[in-house]
Design a protein around this motif. Structure first.
Motif, mmCIF file in Angstrom:
data_model
loop_
_atom_site.group_PDB
_atom_site.id
_atom_site.type_symbol
_atom_site.label_atom_id
_atom_site.label_comp_id
_atom_site.label_asym_id
_atom_site.label_seq_id
_atom_site.Cartn_x
_atom_site.Cartn_y
_atom_site.Cartn_z
ATOM 1 N N UNK A 221 0.805 -1.225 0.000
ATOM 2 C CA UNK A 221 0.000 0.000 0.000
ATOM 3 C C UNK A 221 0.842 1.281 0.000
ATOM 4 N N UNK A 222 1.950 1.280 0.751
ATOM 5 C CA UNK A 222 2.779 2.491 0.825
ATOM 6 C C UNK A 222 3.362 2.854 -0.545
ATOM 7 N N UNK A 223 3.760 1.857 -1.330
ATOM 8 C CA UNK A 223 4.276 2.141 -2.682
ATOM 9 C C UNK A 223 3.193 2.787 -3.538
ATOM 10 N N UNK A 224 1.976 2.247 -3.458
ATOM 11 C CA UNK A 224 0.881 2.803 -4.271
ATOM 12 C C UNK A 224 0.628 4.257 -3.884
ATOM 13 N N UNK A 225 0.705 4.550 -2.579
ATOM 14 C CA UNK A 225 0.534 5.949 -2.104
ATOM 15 C C UNK A 225 1.646 6.844 -2.644
ATOM 16 N N UNK A 226 2.889 6.338 -2.598
ATOM 17 C CA UNK A 226 4.034 7.154 -3.039
ATOM 18 C C UNK A 226 3.986 7.406 -4.550
ATOM 19 N N UNK A 227 3.448 6.446 -5.317
ATOM 20 C CA UNK A 227 3.296 6.663 -6.770
ATOM 21 C C UNK A 227 2.255 7.760 -7.002
ATOM 22 N N UNK A 302 -2.925 1.969 -13.120
ATOM 23 C CA UNK A 302 -2.714 3.099 -12.209
ATOM 24 C C UNK A 302 -2.742 2.613 -10.756
ATOM 25 N N UNK A 303 -2.156 3.416 -9.838
ATOM 26 C CA UNK A 303 -2.044 2.941 -8.445
ATOM 27 C C UNK A 303 -3.378 2.777 -7.711
ATOM 28 N N UNK A 304 -4.462 3.364 -8.254
ATOM 29 C CA UNK A 304 -5.762 3.198 -7.579
ATOM 30 C C UNK A 304 -6.574 2.061 -8.180
ATOM 31 N N UNK A 305 -5.960 1.257 -9.064
ATOM 32 C CA UNK A 305 -6.669 0.160 -9.712
ATOM 33 C C UNK A 305 -7.217 -0.827 -8.668
ATOM 34 N N UNK A 306 -8.502 -1.120 -8.777
ATOM 35 C CA UNK A 306 -9.164 -1.942 -7.752
ATOM 36 C C UNK A 306 -8.659 -3.383 -7.729
ATOM 37 N N UNK A 307 -7.992 -3.828 -8.813
ATOM 38 C CA UNK A 307 -7.527 -5.225 -8.841
ATOM 39 C C UNK A 307 -6.256 -5.439 -8.035
ATOM 40 N N UNK A 308 -5.577 -4.367 -7.637
ATOM 41 C CA UNK A 308 -4.287 -4.511 -6.931
ATOM 42 C C UNK A 308 -4.500 -4.916 -5.481
#
Length: 315
Positions: A221-227, A302-308
């Motif tokens: 999750x932290x990586x997705x936030x930083x992206x 994208x980092x907000x993609x629901x499949x991640x």
């Protein structure tokens, strides 16, 4: 199941998923934690054998030293599912991991395109005693040589240790202040890398010419936030949820006496025969970028993609 460690966000996420998928498969779970220590893993396996387990999930970080343990389990007819890593020798019922060479290639193509094929990058490698560290390193280097020969790669072994990674990044940036790309082979180096870039005034938006492009591996999750914040640029999402899900499904299948063949699965992956007696289910691991564009021939989300999985961890 022996957990390999609980000192990284990735493995702590994996550990959170295990009880859910254990229950779904009707398994009575016994767990140990070998804390990245092969002698602890050996002792934990002896203890689990003595408790009468019918199957074992292992994720050894040292993929050569686990061979005698696998030999013993084969002799006792206790099936083993390996998750995340693949043994150099010995048999396992199934290996559940993503294609780690693809991680290195995706990182190479992302940085290669961002740097227009020119400049300097540093690769903060994992442990080269691990098949994962070697696969990511070799694939990144091979791809750079073939596709982006104008890019100089500084490879630094870090043993999956964040403090070592920070110190080596500092040293390289002092010697080569014009480094424009960083490939961290997993999120272990995330906070240290951000700190070093900040100290040097390089933690600036991608639109700023001073920006250093950073790609990671894991998809925590932290990586997705930083992206999303523009502090790092990309990651390859290593599926912690699917590692837990399929490790336990294959363990149940092994106990039930089912067998598998190489070929496509029903869950968007391919089983490959690595060598006689060893099959690997190579789960998909998408590239995640701020714009969801295609880099080289690699599509991204994208980092907000629901499949991640990093967006679905809850709690």
């Amino acid at each position: 199941m022996d957990y390999p460690r609980s000192d990284t966000d990735f493995w702590n996420s994996f550990i959170k998923y295990v009880p859910q998928f254990g229950t779904e498969n009707g398994l009575d779970l016994k767990t140990t934690n070998s804390q990245n220590d092969i002698s602890k893993l050996t002792a934990n396996v002896q203890s689990l054998i003595s408790q009468g387990v019918k199957g074992l999930v292992l994720a050894p970080q040292d993929t050569a030293a686990v061979a005698p343990t696998l030999q013993q389990l084969t002799a006792k007819k206790i099936p083993v599912v390996m998750v995340d890593t693949r043994p150099e020798q010995g048999e396992a019922y199934m290996v559940v991991r993503a294609d780690n060479r693809a991680y290195g290639e995706k990182a190479c193509k992302f940085l290669g395109e961002k740097l227009s094929g020119k400049g300097k990058v540093i690769m903060l490698q994992g442990d080269l005693a691990s098949i994962n560290g070697r696969d990511r390193t070799e694939a990144f280097n091979d791809c750079m040589k073939a596709d982006y020969p104008g890019i100089t790669v500084f490879g630094e072994a870090t043993n999956w240790d964040g403090a070592v990674a920070s110190q080596k990044l500092q040293t390289q940036l002092t010697a080569n202040p014009d480094i424009k790309g960083v490939y961290m082979q997993s999120s272990f180096a995330l906070s240290g890398t951000l700190q070093v870039l900040k100290q040097r005034g390089l933690l600036v938006p991608p639109s700023d010419p001073k920006h250093v492009f950073v790609i990671s591996n894991d998809g925590i999750p932290q990586e997705l936030k930083e992206i999303a914040a523009g502090n790092i640029d990309a990651t390859v999402s290593q599926p912690a949820d699917l590692y837990a899900k399929y490790a336990l499904e294959y363990t149940k299948a092994a106990i039930d006496g089912k067998t598998f063949q190489p070929g496509p699965t029903d869950h968007d992956s391919t089983i490959v025969q690595v060598r006689p007696g060893l099959l690997e289910d190579q789960l998909s691991a998408p590239l995640v970028t701020s714009d969801g564009a295609t880099y080289g021939d690699v599509p991204s989300v994208k980092p907000d993609d629901a499949s991640l999985w990093g967006n679905n961890l809850g709690g």
